[in-house]
Design a protein around this motif. Structure first.
Motif, short mmCIF file in Angstrom:
data_model
loop_
_atom_site.label_atom_id
_atom_site.label_comp_id
_atom_site.label_asym_id
_atom_site.label_seq_id
_atom_site.Cartn_x
_atom_site.Cartn_y
_atom_site.Cartn_z
N PHE A 134 78.73 56.00 46.52
CA PHE A 134 79.05 57.56 46.86
C PHE A 134 78.37 58.35 45.94
CE2 PHE A 134 81.67 61.32 46.70
CZ PHE A 134 81.51 61.87 48.09
N GLN A 136 77.70 62.51 44.93
CA GLN A 136 77.88 63.91 45.42
C GLN A 136 77.67 65.00 44.26
OE1 GLN A 136 81.61 65.44 46.85
NE2 GLN A 136 80.49 65.96 48.58
N ILE A 140 79.83 74.11 40.82
CA ILE A 140 81.30 74.51 40.49
C ILE A 140 81.03 75.71 39.92
CG2 ILE A 140 82.24 72.32 39.99
CD1 ILE A 140 81.59 72.62 37.26
N ILE A 156 84.54 55.53 38.72
CA ILE A 156 84.17 56.85 39.10
C ILE A 156 83.34 57.51 37.78
CG2 ILE A 156 84.81 59.11 39.89
CD1 ILE A 156 87.32 57.91 40.77
N ASN A 158 81.75 61.38 36.02
CA ASN A 158 81.45 62.53 36.43
C ASN A 158 80.34 62.99 35.28
OD1 ASN A 158 83.79 63.03 38.10
ND2 ASN A 158 84.91 62.81 36.40
N PHE B 134 87.78 74.61 40.11
CA PHE B 134 87.20 73.73 41.38
C PHE B 134 87.92 72.62 41.83
CE2 PHE B 134 84.12 70.55 42.88
CZ PHE B 134 83.48 71.10 43.79
N GLN B 136 87.98 69.67 44.95
CA GLN B 136 87.08 69.00 46.07
C GLN B 136 87.59 67.60 46.45
OE1 GLN B 136 82.99 67.83 45.73
NE2 GLN B 136 82.63 69.44 47.66
N SER B 138 86.44 64.35 48.87
CA SER B 138 85.51 63.82 49.52
C SER B 138 85.90 62.34 50.15
CB SER B 138 84.17 63.68 48.80
OG SER B 138 84.38 64.67 47.98
N ARG B 139 85.33 62.14 51.12
CA ARG B 139 85.62 60.73 51.73
C ARG B 139 84.47 59.82 51.22
NH1 ARG B 139 85.46 61.20 57.45
NH2 ARG B 139 83.26 60.99 57.42
N ILE B 140 85.14 58.79 50.60
CA ILE B 140 84.14 57.71 50.08
C ILE B 140 84.21 56.49 50.78
CG2 ILE B 140 84.05 58.63 47.61
CD1 ILE B 140 86.25 56.62 46.92
N ASP B 141 85.21 56.60 52.06
CA ASP B 141 85.46 55.37 52.69
C ASP B 141 86.27 55.56 53.83
OD1 ASP B 141 86.49 52.52 52.96
OD2 ASP B 141 85.77 52.32 51.01
N GLN B 144 89.85 55.84 52.21
CA GLN B 144 89.82 56.55 50.59
C GLN B 144 89.19 57.75 50.48
OE1 GLN B 144 88.04 53.03 48.49
NE2 GLN B 144 90.30 52.67 47.60
N LEU B 146 88.41 61.04 47.81
CA LEU B 146 88.31 60.99 46.17
C LEU B 146 88.61 62.65 45.93
CD1 LEU B 146 87.30 60.14 43.38
CD2 LEU B 146 85.05 61.07 44.16
N VAL B 148 88.35 65.46 43.26
CA VAL B 148 87.85 65.70 41.85
C VAL B 148 88.42 67.29 41.50
CG1 VAL B 148 85.71 66.29 40.60
CG2 VAL B 148 85.81 64.61 42.45
N VAL B 150 88.11 70.30 38.77
CA VAL B 150 87.48 70.77 37.44
C VAL B 150 88.50 71.91 37.00
CG1 VAL B 150 85.55 71.51 36.42
CG2 VAL B 150 85.44 69.98 38.56
N ILE B 156 87.10 67.41 33.38
CA ILE B 156 87.16 67.02 34.99
C ILE B 156 88.16 65.74 34.98
CG2 ILE B 156 85.61 65.91 36.57
CD1 ILE B 156 83.49 67.09 34.86
N LYS B 157 88.75 65.72 36.24
CA LYS B 157 89.73 64.65 36.76
C LYS B 157 89.36 64.11 37.92
CE LYS B 157 93.62 63.84 34.71
NZ LYS B 157 94.74 63.82 34.43
N ASN B 158 89.55 62.90 38.04
CA ASN B 158 89.38 62.07 39.38
C ASN B 158 90.52 61.38 39.57
OD1 ASN B 158 86.41 62.50 39.21
ND2 ASN B 158 86.54 61.22 37.65
N SER B 159 90.71 61.44 41.09
CA SER B 159 91.86 60.62 41.52
C SER B 159 91.30 60.00 42.88
CB SER B 159 93.09 61.63 41.72
OG SER B 159 93.97 60.87 42.15
N VAL B 160 91.70 58.69 43.38
CA VAL B 160 91.20 58.19 44.48
C VAL B 160 92.68 58.27 45.18
CG1 VAL B 160 90.69 55.96 45.82
CG2 VAL B 160 89.25 56.56 43.64
#
Lengths: 342, 342
Positions: A134, A136, A140, A156, A158, B134, B136, B138-141, B144, B146, B148, B150, B156-160
């Motif tokens: 994926f 994207q 921002i 993941i 960034n 920010f 967002q 998103s579909r990664i699956d 699942q 994701l 994001v 900001v 930046i932090k991500n979380s699945v």
DNA sequence: TATTAGCACTCAATCTATTGGAGTGCTAAC
DNA sequence: GTTAGCACTCCAATAGATTGAGTGCTAATA
């Protein structure tokens, strides 16, 4: 002169005894300990031979013998082939699938260190063979784009990209489509420069801005830069006087643990070894890391799903309890394996 | 009995001499070194007084004196108010704005350690007061998502997020709008549970799934869990015998550097100090960290833009060169400041 | 009254034998 | 080939002896 069966037994006994006590071992000890029923004098003769062969060393005249690196090598090799100690319980390790990768790895390192009383390291898994899942780009800010890249296994990355001219939504959408159609499903290795330049061409009009964007994405994709290494139990080296009596050496060792890049070489070497039986032992100079000449290192390659390989290492004195360490590592590998299959 | 001017001078001289040599200092040394023109006998009398007052200590009869913690405290306090040593050059530090936060911090720690020959730590900036910029999903699956997030300053932090039922694009779009309208521009502190439950209500229909999503987002937003601490130069403690002669203590110290949570308390305490003059000195027991009783710690709060505060610390023996350390820290703060303003 | 010279005393650190013991190598006997 | 016996070596530990830096106290001095 060759190592006959009796010599092997004696050598094995010497090393085992030394591992337990950490003291040079003399002929009388061996004479009493083993079931060979030989007098100390005979043992002395044999020991003299073993020394000539380079398996043991006398720290000074009138002292017992200690194993040389060659001796340890003999011990480890026969041990690994002959014995298969049943696997010990790993205290305090509860693995859960949902845990974040970094906390998981930190915990594994800590558990290893406390279970063995040696220093432990673990590298984050490398995912060279994994597919891009994926990509994207999002805006921002007027001047800032955020690129999010997800790889199979949910790693993941960034990257914030500064652009000079603001991009409108449509352009971003196009870029997203372009990126995904070209790159999705590919492995890291399959993405080459030719491909990237082809994409740049296709992108056409905004070439300036777009070149930047693609460069940044390519940069973000590069995997090797995030080889994270976690360590634990560096303090354990203080348990072994031979590692800490000389402060220079001790300082060097501690530095190696703190500045983890040096351990990176160890990871590379372990992963590179193709005829990988799972566990490797480096004794003294054999380790590819400067400043570990007085140590032994036991490494293992773990796998968390296809292509997700990482390295675990235990660093201790040469007289470490190899059996226990190997057994512990095996247990751990099993657990990591079950974890993935769940 | 009070500290008259002469006693102060003598005390100051004793401490300064001890900082240089690391050896207990005797009356004769002071008599010769200072410009007081007093005989050693007189100094002895004064020293006797100073000991009674608790500023200096005799390790044993017939030895010179060394500063007590109270003595160090006197020294540091007078030093910080009276002297303003011109700021030294920081060797090897080139700051660039574009550098990633973590590599920047690692480099700062390393430069500090090598410049001072003490151990250095630096915490990642805390961004409590920063605004969410920010969000967002998103579909990664199929199963699942994701998330994001900001924050201003481009953290930046991500979380699945695993979801049981697949969400269609429209739902995701709605969720994105919901999240952004509610949360954008808010600081971490302004987001409370009431707000979150309000959002859950609004989301309505898919409440099951949506609850999960919002929980995960809330989880990802929690700031305190990513207090990263970078250290460097732990090996420097080996330069100071008083820290490493006792292996227990040494081991404890090394552990503190490796398991960085303990240093977290230091960060909290430093940040909490409101009447912050910029630099703080903890001597021995004063530091809020277990196992640093034999050390001194000098901390400073740095600021990278509004609300982005972090802590820098230098850890060394009590007889550290406080002047140099303070000067070095000040230089560094200046550089970080200019960096942000660029 | 504050300062100083002088002296006896203390105590860690260093050096020097001295000793004990663990261990070896060699030889001669079994 | 194995072993008992013995002389020899050398580390490690112990105990004095010695040194020297430093103190505290007292009595003399300014």
């Amino acid at each position: 002169m060759e190592l006959d069966e009796r010599k092997k037994k004696i050598l094995y006994a010497i090393i085992q005894n030394y591992l337990e006590t950490g003291e040079p071992v003399g002929s009388r000890t061996i004479s009493k300990y083993t079931d060979l029923n030989l007098s100390s004098a005979t043992i002395r003769n044999e020991m003299s031979d073993l020394e000539e062969l380079g398996y043991i060393i006398q720290p000074h005249t009138s002292a017992g013998r200690i194993p040389s690196d060659k001796g340890y090598r003999f011990y480890v090799d026969t041990m690994l082939t002959e014995k298969e100690r049943e696997v010990e319980e790993l205290k305090g390790l509860l693995l859960e699938k949902d845990e974040k990768m970094d906390t998981l790895l930190k915990r594994v390192a800590r558990v290893l260190a406390t279970n063995t009383n040696y220093a432990a390291m673990i590298s984050s898994p490398q995912y060279h063979r994994n597919k891009l899942k994926f990509i994207q780009l999002s805006r921002i800010d007027a001047r800032q784009l955020l690129a999010v890249i997800v790889v199979e296994g949910n790693v993941i990355k960034n990257s914030v990209i500064n652009v000079e001219d603001a991009l409108d939504d449509e352009t971003i959408l196009k870029l997203n489509i372009l990126l995904n159609t070209h790159l999705n499903g590919l492995t890291m290795e399959e993405i080459n420069l030719g491909m990237i330049s082809a994409m740049k061409q296709q992108a056409g009009i905004h070439s300036e801005v777009i070149a930047d964007v693609i460069d940044a994405v390519a940069e973000a994709i590069k995997a090797d830069e995030d080889l994270e290494i976690y360590t634990s139990g560096a303090n354990n080296i203080f348990r072994y006087p031979e590692l800490t009596d000389n402060k220079e050496r001790a300082s060097e060792l501690i530095t190696t643990f703190e500045e983890k890049q040096m351990l990176g070489e160890l990871v590379q070497e372990t992963l590179a070894d193709e005829n990988n039986t799972g566990i490797q032992v480096y004794i003294g100079d054999e380790a590819p890391v400067e400043g570990m000449k007085d140590c032994s290192v036991v490494t293992a390659t773990y796998e968390l799903g296809e292509g997700m390989k990482g390295t675990i290492g235990i660093i201790g004195p040469k007289r470490m309890d190899y059996e226990k360490v190997v057994a512990t590592l095996k247990t751990l590998m099993n657990q990591l394996d079950t974890l993935y299959k769940k």
